[in-house]
Design a protein around this motif. Structure first.
Motif, mmCIF file in Angstrom:
data_model
loop_
_atom_site.group_PDB
_atom_site.id
_atom_site.type_symbol
_atom_site.label_atom_id
_atom_site.label_comp_id
_atom_site.label_asym_id
_atom_site.label_seq_id
_atom_site.Cartn_x
_atom_site.Cartn_y
_atom_site.Cartn_z
ATOM 1 N N GLN A 248 14.960 17.258 9.556
ATOM 2 C CA GLN A 248 14.816 17.088 11.207
ATOM 3 C C GLN A 248 14.684 15.659 11.589
ATOM 4 N N HIS A 249 14.457 15.492 12.869
ATOM 5 C CA HIS A 249 14.592 14.076 13.409
ATOM 6 C C HIS A 249 13.568 14.173 14.734
ATOM 7 N N PHE A 250 13.090 13.064 14.894
ATOM 8 C CA PHE A 250 12.289 12.843 16.048
ATOM 9 C C PHE A 250 12.804 11.320 16.651
ATOM 10 N N ILE A 251 12.421 11.097 18.033
ATOM 11 C CA ILE A 251 12.573 9.941 18.444
ATOM 12 C C ILE A 251 11.514 9.376 19.205
ATOM 13 N N PHE A 252 10.988 8.042 19.002
ATOM 14 C CA PHE A 252 10.065 7.317 19.851
ATOM 15 C C PHE A 252 10.648 6.196 20.715
ATOM 16 N N SER A 253 10.413 6.361 21.962
ATOM 17 C CA SER A 253 10.951 5.232 22.996
ATOM 18 C C SER A 253 9.671 4.685 23.886
ATOM 19 N N ALA A 254 9.798 3.456 24.112
ATOM 20 C CA ALA A 254 8.755 2.802 24.842
ATOM 21 C C ALA A 254 9.378 1.664 25.415
ATOM 22 N N GLU A 255 8.649 1.384 26.907
ATOM 23 C CA GLU A 255 9.190 0.121 27.562
ATOM 24 C C GLU A 255 8.383 -1.225 27.151
ATOM 25 N N LYS A 256 7.092 -0.634 26.612
ATOM 26 C CA LYS A 256 6.151 -1.776 26.393
ATOM 27 C C LYS A 256 6.449 -2.284 24.838
ATOM 28 N N LYS A 257 6.121 -3.681 24.749
ATOM 29 C CA LYS A 257 6.225 -4.063 23.400
ATOM 30 C C LYS A 257 5.196 -3.616 22.518
ATOM 31 N N LEU A 258 5.796 -3.626 21.180
ATOM 32 C CA LEU A 258 4.737 -3.040 19.882
ATOM 33 C C LEU A 258 4.208 -4.399 19.142
ATOM 34 N N ASP A 259 2.907 -4.068 18.626
ATOM 35 C CA ASP A 259 2.329 -5.254 18.070
ATOM 36 C C ASP A 259 3.280 -5.176 16.631
ATOM 37 N N LYS A 260 3.884 -6.103 16.064
ATOM 38 C CA LYS A 260 4.692 -6.079 15.190
ATOM 39 C C LYS A 260 3.817 -5.980 13.824
ATOM 40 N N GLY A 261 2.887 -6.395 13.615
ATOM 41 C CA GLY A 261 1.872 -6.279 12.431
ATOM 42 C C GLY A 261 1.658 -4.598 12.220
ATOM 43 N N ARG A 262 1.071 -4.215 13.249
ATOM 44 C CA ARG A 262 0.608 -2.670 13.141
ATOM 45 C C ARG A 262 1.990 -1.972 13.268
ATOM 46 N N LEU A 263 2.899 -2.088 13.640
ATOM 47 C CA LEU A 263 4.255 -1.567 13.366
ATOM 48 C C LEU A 263 4.758 -1.620 11.916
ATOM 49 N N GLU A 264 4.740 -2.762 11.154
ATOM 50 C CA GLU A 264 5.100 -2.729 9.763
ATOM 51 C C GLU A 264 4.099 -2.051 9.008
ATOM 52 N N VAL A 265 2.816 -2.088 9.390
ATOM 53 C CA VAL A 265 1.669 -1.178 8.567
ATOM 54 C C VAL A 265 2.104 0.249 8.473
ATOM 55 N N LEU A 266 2.356 0.481 9.807
ATOM 56 C CA LEU A 266 2.759 2.101 10.081
ATOM 57 C C LEU A 266 4.053 2.275 9.346
ATOM 58 N N VAL A 267 5.200 1.698 9.501
ATOM 59 C CA VAL A 267 6.473 1.988 8.660
ATOM 60 C C VAL A 267 6.040 2.023 7.203
ATOM 61 N N SER A 268 5.422 1.135 6.623
ATOM 62 C CA SER A 268 5.151 0.943 5.174
ATOM 63 C C SER A 268 4.455 2.103 4.827
ATOM 64 N N SER A 269 3.476 2.682 5.554
ATOM 65 C CA SER A 269 2.704 3.962 5.272
ATOM 66 C C SER A 269 3.175 5.324 5.488
ATOM 67 N N LEU A 270 4.398 5.459 5.958
ATOM 68 C CA LEU A 270 5.027 6.817 6.429
ATOM 69 C C LEU A 270 4.976 7.640 5.196
ATOM 70 N N PRO A 271 4.956 8.887 5.451
ATOM 71 C CA PRO A 271 4.876 10.053 4.362
ATOM 72 C C PRO A 271 6.315 9.825 3.643
ATOM 73 N N GLN A 272 6.531 10.279 2.303
ATOM 74 C CA GLN A 272 7.439 10.269 1.737
ATOM 75 C C GLN A 272 8.583 11.169 2.046
ATOM 76 N N ASP A 273 8.157 12.048 2.827
ATOM 77 C CA ASP A 273 9.147 13.093 3.466
ATOM 78 C C ASP A 273 10.065 12.513 4.466
ATOM 79 N N ILE A 274 9.451 11.464 5.281
ATOM 80 C CA ILE A 274 10.306 10.620 6.150
ATOM 81 C C ILE A 274 11.197 9.528 5.360
#
Length: 86
Positions: free
Chosen positions: A2-28
């Protein structure tokens, strides 16, 4: 799969994004998209837990998450991404 999409107009905090992507469940198993951050714009690629942010222009953030039972994780991941907005 399956898939899902995230869209945003605001900028993201790069450090927090990298932590999130690094800790995603193995199923992703795949994440791809364009991200606007407080440190510039990037192309995001992640495969089986290895991720890379490559400088690339982006008009807005749009990220696709692909994986087994992705919809099960979507709510939590989308909420965490919202918290990355600056």
């Amino acid at each position: 799969i399956q898939h899902f999409i995230f869209s945003a107009e605001k900028k993201l905090d790069k450090g927090r994004l990298e932590v999130l992507v690094s800790s995603l469940p193995q199923d992703i198993i795949r994440v791809k998209g364009f991200v606007r951050t407080n440190e510039g714009d990037f192309l995001l690629n992640s495969v089986f837990g290895r991720h890379e942010l490559e400088p690339h222009s982006a008009e807005k953030t749009e990220i696709v998450f692909i994986g087994k039972n992705a919809s099960y994780y979507a709510g939590d991941i989308l909420n965490e991404l919202k918290e990355c907005e600056s």
